[in-house]
Design a protein around this motif. Sequence first.
Motif, PDB file in Angstrom:
ATOM      1  N   ASP A 378       0.808  -1.222   0.000  1.00 15.69           N
ATOM      2  CA  ASP A 378       0.000   0.000   0.000  1.00 15.69           C
ATOM      3  C   ASP A 378       0.840   1.271   0.000  1.00 15.69           C
ATOM      4  OD1 ASP A 378      -2.120  -1.680   0.065  1.00 15.69           O
ATOM      5  OD2 ASP A 378      -2.847  -1.124   2.059  1.00 15.69           O
ATOM      6  N   HIS A 379       2.087   1.187   0.408  1.00 12.33           N
ATOM      7  CA  HIS A 379       2.897   2.398   0.565  1.00 12.33           C
ATOM      8  C   HIS A 379       4.183   2.382  -0.258  1.00 12.33           C
ATOM      9  CE1 HIS A 379       0.471   3.819   3.994  1.00 12.33           C
ATOM     10  NE2 HIS A 379       0.433   2.557   4.373  1.00 12.33           N
ATOM     11  N   ALA A 380       4.497   1.258  -0.877  1.00 16.45           N
ATOM     12  CA  ALA A 380       5.805   1.147  -1.548  1.00 16.45           C
ATOM     13  C   ALA A 380       5.977   2.180  -2.658  1.00 16.45           C
ATOM     14  CB  ALA A 380       5.973  -0.272  -2.101  1.00 16.45           C
ATOM     15  N   ILE A 381       4.894   2.531  -3.371  1.00 23.22           N
ATOM     16  CA  ILE A 381       5.011   3.473  -4.483  1.00 23.22           C
ATOM     17  C   ILE A 381       5.528   4.827  -4.014  1.00 23.22           C
ATOM     18  CG2 ILE A 381       2.575   4.062  -4.252  1.00 23.22           C
ATOM     19  CD1 ILE A 381       4.757   4.118  -7.445  1.00 23.22           C
ATOM     20  N   LYS A 382       5.168   5.247  -2.801  1.00 24.04           N
ATOM     21  CA  LYS A 382       5.591   6.561  -2.304  1.00 24.04           C
ATOM     22  C   LYS A 382       7.093   6.625  -2.098  1.00 24.04           C
ATOM     23  CE  LYS A 382       2.819   6.299   1.220  1.00 24.04           C
ATOM     24  NZ  LYS A 382       2.066   6.615   2.459  1.00 24.04           N
ATOM     25  N   TYR A 383       7.704   5.487  -1.808  1.00 25.67           N
ATOM     26  CA  TYR A 383       9.128   5.469  -1.494  1.00 25.67           C
ATOM     27  C   TYR A 383       9.988   4.980  -2.659  1.00 25.67           C
ATOM     28  CZ  TYR A 383       6.658   5.414   2.956  1.00 25.67           C
ATOM     29  OH  TYR A 383       5.792   5.695   3.976  1.00 25.67           O
ATOM     30  N   LEU A 384       9.355   4.374  -3.658  1.00 22.90           N
ATOM     31  CA  LEU A 384      10.120   3.792  -4.767  1.00 22.90           C
ATOM     32  C   LEU A 384       9.925   4.531  -6.086  1.00 22.90           C
ATOM     33  CD1 LEU A 384       9.505  -0.006  -4.065  1.00 22.90           C
ATOM     34  CD2 LEU A 384      11.593   1.285  -3.644  1.00 22.90           C
ATOM     35  N   ARG A 385       9.002   5.480  -6.138  1.00 20.47           N
ATOM     36  CA  ARG A 385       8.773   6.186  -7.408  1.00 20.47           C
ATOM     37  C   ARG A 385      10.039   6.885  -7.901  1.00 20.47           C
ATOM     38  NH1 ARG A 385       4.145   7.866  -9.945  1.00 20.47           N
ATOM     39  NH2 ARG A 385       2.843   7.423  -8.119  1.00 20.47           N
ATOM     40  N   ARG A 386      10.864   7.342  -7.017  1.00 18.86           N
ATOM     41  CA  ARG A 386      12.066   8.090  -7.412  1.00 18.86           C
ATOM     42  C   ARG A 386      13.069   7.226  -8.166  1.00 18.86           C
ATOM     43  NH1 ARG A 386      14.993   8.863  -1.491  1.00 18.86           N
ATOM     44  NH2 ARG A 386      14.240   6.928  -0.571  1.00 18.86           N
ATOM     45  N   TYR A 387      12.902   5.886  -8.117  1.00 11.18           N
ATOM     46  CA  TYR A 387      13.819   5.000  -8.830  1.00 11.18           C
ATOM     47  C   TYR A 387      13.315   4.671 -10.226  1.00 11.18           C
ATOM     48  CZ  TYR A 387      15.840   4.386  -4.207  1.00 11.18           C
ATOM     49  OH  TYR A 387      16.430   4.611  -2.993  1.00 11.18           O
ATOM     50  N   ARG A 388      12.219   5.285 -10.648  1.00 11.69           N
ATOM     51  CA  ARG A 388      11.713   5.074 -11.993  1.00 11.69           C
ATOM     52  C   ARG A 388      12.463   5.936 -13.003  1.00 11.69           C
ATOM     53  NH1 ARG A 388       5.083   4.918 -11.964  1.00 11.69           N
ATOM     54  NH2 ARG A 388       4.822   2.890 -10.939  1.00 11.69           N
ATOM     55  N   ALA A 389      12.364   5.519 -14.248  1.00 10.21           N
ATOM     56  CA  ALA A 389      12.902   6.337 -15.331  1.00 10.21           C
ATOM     57  C   ALA A 389      11.975   7.518 -15.584  1.00 10.21           C
ATOM     58  CB  ALA A 389      13.057   5.498 -16.592  1.00 10.21           C
ATOM     59  N   ALA A 390      12.509   8.556 -16.217  1.00 11.35           N
ATOM     60  CA  ALA A 390      11.722   9.767 -16.467  1.00 11.35           C
ATOM     61  C   ALA A 390      10.514   9.480 -17.350  1.00 11.35           C
ATOM     62  CB  ALA A 390      12.605  10.834 -17.096  1.00 11.35           C
ATOM     63  N   THR A 391      10.640   8.527 -18.258  1.00 11.59           N
ATOM     64  CA  THR A 391       9.543   8.236 -19.188  1.00 11.59           C
ATOM     65  C   THR A 391       8.370   7.522 -18.511  1.00 11.59           C
ATOM     66  OG1 THR A 391      10.697   6.199 -19.796  1.00 11.59           O
ATOM     67  CG2 THR A 391      11.060   8.138 -21.185  1.00 11.59           C
ATOM     68  N   SER A 392       8.613   6.858 -17.374  1.00 14.17           N
ATOM     69  CA  SER A 392       7.551   6.108 -16.697  1.00 14.17           C
ATOM     70  C   SER A 392       7.294   6.620 -15.279  1.00 14.17           C
ATOM     71  CB  SER A 392       7.914   4.623 -16.636  1.00 14.17           C
ATOM     72  OG  SER A 392       9.148   4.435 -15.951  1.00 14.17           O
ATOM     73  N   TYR A 393       7.776   7.825 -14.972  1.00 13.90           N
ATOM     74  CA  TYR A 393       7.698   8.327 -13.599  1.00 13.90           C
ATOM     75  C   TYR A 393       6.257   8.466 -13.122  1.00 13.90           C
ATOM     76  CZ  TYR A 393       8.735  11.166  -9.494  1.00 13.90           C
ATOM     77  OH  TYR A 393       8.837  11.625  -8.209  1.00 13.90           O
ATOM     78  N   ASP A 394       5.347   8.907 -13.984  1.00 14.00           N
ATOM     79  CA  ASP A 394       3.956   9.177 -13.600  1.00 14.00           C
ATOM     80  C   ASP A 394       3.005   8.030 -13.913  1.00 14.00           C
ATOM     81  OD1 ASP A 394       4.562  11.697 -12.606  1.00 14.00           O
ATOM     82  OD2 ASP A 394       4.374  12.636 -14.583  1.00 14.00           O
TER      83      ASP A 394
END
Length: 412
Positions: A378-394
């Motif tokens: 339920d919370h992992a996205i808040k802490y792991l979004r910064r490790y995404r590439a710019a093209t898939s960040y959102d």
Amino acid sequence: MASIRMQPVLRAKVAGRRSLIAIRSAHQLVVTSSPDPSHTPKPIIKYGPPTGGRSSDSGHTVTVFGCTGFLGRYLVQKLARQGTQVIVPYRDEDEKRPLKIMGDLGQIVPMEWDARNADQIAECVKRSDVVYNLVGRDWETRNFKYEDVNVKAAGLIAEVSASMNVPRLVHLSHLNAHPESASAFYRSKYHGERAVRDHFPTATIVRPSQMFGFEDWLLNAIAQYPILFKLNEGKTKILPVHVMDVAGALDLMLNAPVTSVASTFALPGPVLHTFNSLQSLVSSITLNPISTAPTVPKQLAKLVATGLNRGIWWPTISPDEIERKYIDDLGVEAFKSTNQDKVNQGWEESYNPQMKGIDGEQVKSWKELDMTPDPVEDHAIKYLRRYRAATSYDTPVETGKHKPPKAYHVLP
């Protein structure tokens, strides 16, 4: 002219009106006892709006040792937002500065301290009615070994708190604390519990599992150093728990003395994971492929960790942490989920600990605190979004879970 004539009448009405804040109510008075029967009980009187809040006064004065650590920051924020005056002992000037803005003016009181100085500890606790000891070190340095931080410092805080007639002490341990553990860190946590109870028999012991959050060394470590979680072929079983849930449990214990005094709480996460399943979770959220790093043999990993600790002055990874990567969380055999849907919705207790406290008492858990911890999904996205590439960040994430509303309840 009419308004001028009416001013004396208006002033008289205002002067005769009683403020709701000035009215004292029975619920605003709490009397706390001391571990010393000869000590006079201390009254705790609340001030401010009945709903409380940052600018109110809960009447409590709390000392939080370890306030600059991972869990300590969230606990200080939760205490200060309800009007509690929080004494924050610190060693580094820069680390305590972010805590100042968490409370209203004068509610965050920083005090410099040394873990080996009993006089400084006494200055930090002598005005408090509750003391939280969150001090811990999961790696050793030249100045502080596990024994120094997790046992001697914990025992000294408990001894000084008892001598200063502090009514309550809450000590943070670990779910895997055991006297015969292969990890020196887990053994020191167990001996720290024993030292605390020897000096402060009514102390509350809290045993959380490995916590995840924004500054954690679990999800962030998997995203940055996945080779560490290939150890033991990724089969190690853990029960990750949200740091905000643990901070909320500690906050509840402040106003629930009947439930928490002289008790031991095991606070694991609600879902059983392995290192492999967590790597799959991180991969699905960061939209990056799972690492193909090899499984390093245990002895070789310890040898590399020893070399890093001797060659680099800042903390990296210790040999004892390598050992912990091979240890399952204590109590995973008692983890059962007959109906996972009900567990996720909070209708069924998924964790039934069969362990005992340091003095043989039955261990309590989330159920006694009327809390349901959140799963890591339920919370992992808040802490792991910064490790995404710019093209898939959102790119949105859909977990397909719904958390039902919870009824309000006050603990005794």
